[in-house]
Design an enzyme around this catalytic site. Structure first.
Site, PDB file in Angstrom:
ATOM      1  CB  SER A  78      -0.945  -0.053   1.205  1.00 46.42           C
ATOM      2  OG  SER A  78      -1.939   0.927   1.134  1.00 46.42           O
ATOM      3  CG  ASP A  80      -6.682  -3.671  -3.121  1.00 45.87           C
ATOM      4  OD1 ASP A  80      -7.459  -2.745  -2.822  1.00 45.87           O
ATOM      5  OD2 ASP A  80      -5.451  -3.611  -2.943  1.00 45.87           O
ATOM      6  NE  ARG A  99      -8.662   1.997  11.328  1.00 45.50           N
ATOM      7  CZ  ARG A  99      -7.591   1.531  10.716  1.00 45.50           C
ATOM      8  NH1 ARG A  99      -7.015   2.239   9.762  1.00 45.50           N
ATOM      9  NH2 ARG A  99      -7.080   0.378  11.047  1.00 45.50           N
ATOM     10  CG  HIS A 144      -5.834  -2.055   0.403  1.00 44.48           C
ATOM     11  ND1 HIS A 144      -4.984  -2.047  -0.683  1.00 44.48           N
ATOM     12  CD2 HIS A 144      -5.233  -1.279   1.345  1.00 44.48           C
ATOM     13  CE1 HIS A 144      -3.933  -1.278  -0.412  1.00 44.48           C
ATOM     14  NE2 HIS A 144      -4.061  -0.818   0.812  1.00 44.48           N
ATOM     15  CG  ASP A 145      -7.458  -4.980   5.708  1.00 46.08           C
ATOM     16  OD1 ASP A 145      -6.700  -3.992   5.577  1.00 46.08           O
ATOM     17  OD2 ASP A 145      -8.291  -5.073   6.631  1.00 46.08           O
TER      18      ASP A 145
END
EC number: 2.3.1.46
Lengths: 392, 392
Positions: free
Chosen positions: A151, A330, A221, A363-364
């Site tokens: 990332s 992602d 967040r 994405h994680d």
């Protein structure tokens, strides 16, 4: 698989001013870092691991007396792990502007004697890399075996390959992009607006008011977190399940379709409970000014800008070999973004290995265990190891 | 193409209490609506148009003296338009809990003599439909030629087909879904948290404090707006273009790659400027309590819940013929969501026309001119017209 044992952070102070891309400079600064493994005699086995938005220098291992303090990439880095610390000397480094130890908005501004707050200069990926290079200088590392990151960390690795082409043999860029899209920037700006408009932000000087813009950080967040997960993954993990099975049930969850709507604005669905929890937790440890700075570093990253948007021209400067990986689900930095980089490298006849991993976690995924992903990184580091003569 | 001329809203008061899904009830209430065209003698040409999140009863036409006051679906509804008011008698209706005229949080709570605020009961799509049905009763419309809506409006049309199967010949559901996904709910909850945590929200009683939770509404709208546009559309419209061409340029925009970063937290990119503008504008006219209510109505909509999640079983109750349309780049309610409904209808041997429109504009496409889309709706209404004997 043996263990890293206890790890400890170190600090390095730099007395020479750092000129920043913005035109501002930092008079002096401190970087926090950790190392794992042993630097070999010719200093050829060093690997720099760059961190993403909310992480730090604490990449692997645990701190003494804190058994749950695993580093953020502990599944990737350690003895016998894909990035094997029995072979490589791995450096985790905290970036300028962070809230985890390196000089940042919470530290004292030498010009005023008060915390920097919003006066901390806006730093870029390139500024971070320049600061990291100074640490490498002091450690006597003229060339990294690899610079690696996922990332935002991958952006730093890419910037290394452009700014210091001879100082890394390999550039490992996971789930990253050569520039943010309008949608990426839009999500970042929502997060920033949530923080900036929180009355407890106090123009960045909330430290002296003894408060923290928790509500803003929380919303920031929450919206960020949505972009880290895939739609399918969220559907599978949470779906439309309600948090409480009945009116009396304070805890526990229930299967989809069970339970009752509450007809209020509290938590109905599991996904709400999860996101609010993530937001609350984050707002308790993360600094609001740091969040603003890091999202700006993300937005500004666009190395091709210097070449009229031509990424191939930009990457002509590179000398490293590349490994890129992306994840099919992602949607923050989709495989297409990695493919752009791969194409630009290939047009420069660079050696590139590219893995597109079919993983459900959005994405994680770059942080999670996936045997194909981990095995590919492991195999790649095997080649790096052979190349630096490690097997001799 | 002739014009609708000036249109005017009307109100209808209902003295009989409305029992709501939550168990609460509204003692009495008012609905605001508009009509276009002429109801025929056998009252068979009425079409009800249901509105989505931020719209109202003002579907088409303009108000006298307000030349820019076009209704939100003016391209769809009017003389000679796809839903032709020379043929059909069209009703636009504002839903309960709205801030555009029908009884909502800004109105006086008869129990307290003060504005409802957060005490306005949580209303569902089914509650809205029940209220709409009462208006149809008063107007003497026993069966609509069609009930139609896009997005949240489509949910109302779908609910009509389940709750009052005999009261609509055709059900027209555009860019909608039979239930929100976890990701949809997550975005809604981010928006709600932004509003609820704004100190100017005052637990919903901001009216009496003479303030409006603008910051919360602004962030809510920004995040919502991102989900209405497609990634590609945003890339094309805004890309990474900077707002100002140079340090001195206060207005105007520049080509991608031109201009300078500002190295602050103001506006750098066009997309930031656009979203903040949308957020600001929205926060000036939309009510925060209404936003909370409407997002909850969206989250709660899940008619299949009553049948253990079995949508086919749920839609067995329907008697209407269906037209559904979706848009390829809509990632809020993707074509798959419409396909689910289509499948469930087909398994019940209902007559279904389904159009998947290849359009670049994301969820917003349902409001925009696209000749294939418009022509399909036009053709479908042609059939409806023939069916009710309009051509005779």
């Amino acid at each position: 698989m043996s263990s890293l044992g206890y790890v400890s952070p170190q600090t390095m102070h730099f007395a020479q001013p750092l000129q920043l891309q913005s035109g501002a400079s930092l008079r002096d600064y401190m970087l926090m870092y950790e190392t794992y493994g042993t630097l070999n005699a010719d200093k050829s086995n060093a690997v720099l691991v760059c961190h993403a938005l909310n992480a730090s220098h604490h990449v692997a291992g645990v701190y003494e007396g804190q058994p749950k303090s695993q580093g953020w990439w502990d599944n990737m880095v350690g003895p016998g792990k894909p990035l094997d610390t029995d072979k490589f000397f791995v450096i985790g480094i905290n970036n300028l502007g962070s809230c985890f130890g390196s000089t940042g908005p919470m530290h004292t501004n030498p010009a005023t004697g008060k915390p920097y707050g919003a006066a901390f200069p806006v730093v870029t990926v390139e500024d971070w890399v320049a600061a990291q290079a100074r640490l490498a200088d002091v450690l006597g590392i003229t060339q990294f075996a690899a610079v690696m990151g996922g990332s935002l960390g991958g952006m730093q690795a890419l910037a290394w390959s452009i700014m210091y082409p001879e100082r890394l043999r390999h550039c490992i860029v996971i789930a990253s992009t050569a520039k943010l899209s309008a949608q990426n920037i839009a999500f970042n700006d929502v997060a920033r607006q949530a923080i900036l408009s929180d009355p407890d932000y106090h123009g960045g000087d909330f430290y002296e008011h003894g408060v923290v813009p928790k509500n803003g950080l929380r919303v920031a967040r929450m919206v960020g977190h949505i972009t880290y997960l895939s739609d399918d993954d969220m559907a599978e993990k949470f779906g439309r399940r309600l948090r409480d099975a009945g009116t009396g049930a304070a805890a526990g969850s229930c299967a989809e379709g069970e339970g009752e709507y509450k007809f209020g604005f509290g938590v109905d669905f599991e996904i709400e409970s999860y996101l609010r929890y993530q937001g609350d937790k984050f707002s308790e440890y993360f600094d609001a000014n740091t969040y603003l700075l890091i999202t700006k570093a993300l937005d500004y990253f666009d190395p091709a800008r210097a070449h009229g948007g031509d990424l191939a021209k930009t990457l002509a400067a590179t000398r490293a070999k590349f490994f890129l990986a992306s994840f099919t689900t992602d949607w923050r930095f989709s495989p297409e973004r990695s493919q752009e980089i791969v194409q630009a490298l290939i047009s420069n006849r660079r050696q590139v290995t590219y893995a597109e991993i079919d993983a459900p976690h959005g994405h994680d995924a770059f942080l999670l265990d996936d045997s194909r992903y981990m095995n590919m990184v492991r195999a790649y580091y095997g080649q790096v190891w052979d190349e630096i003569g490690g097997a001799q």
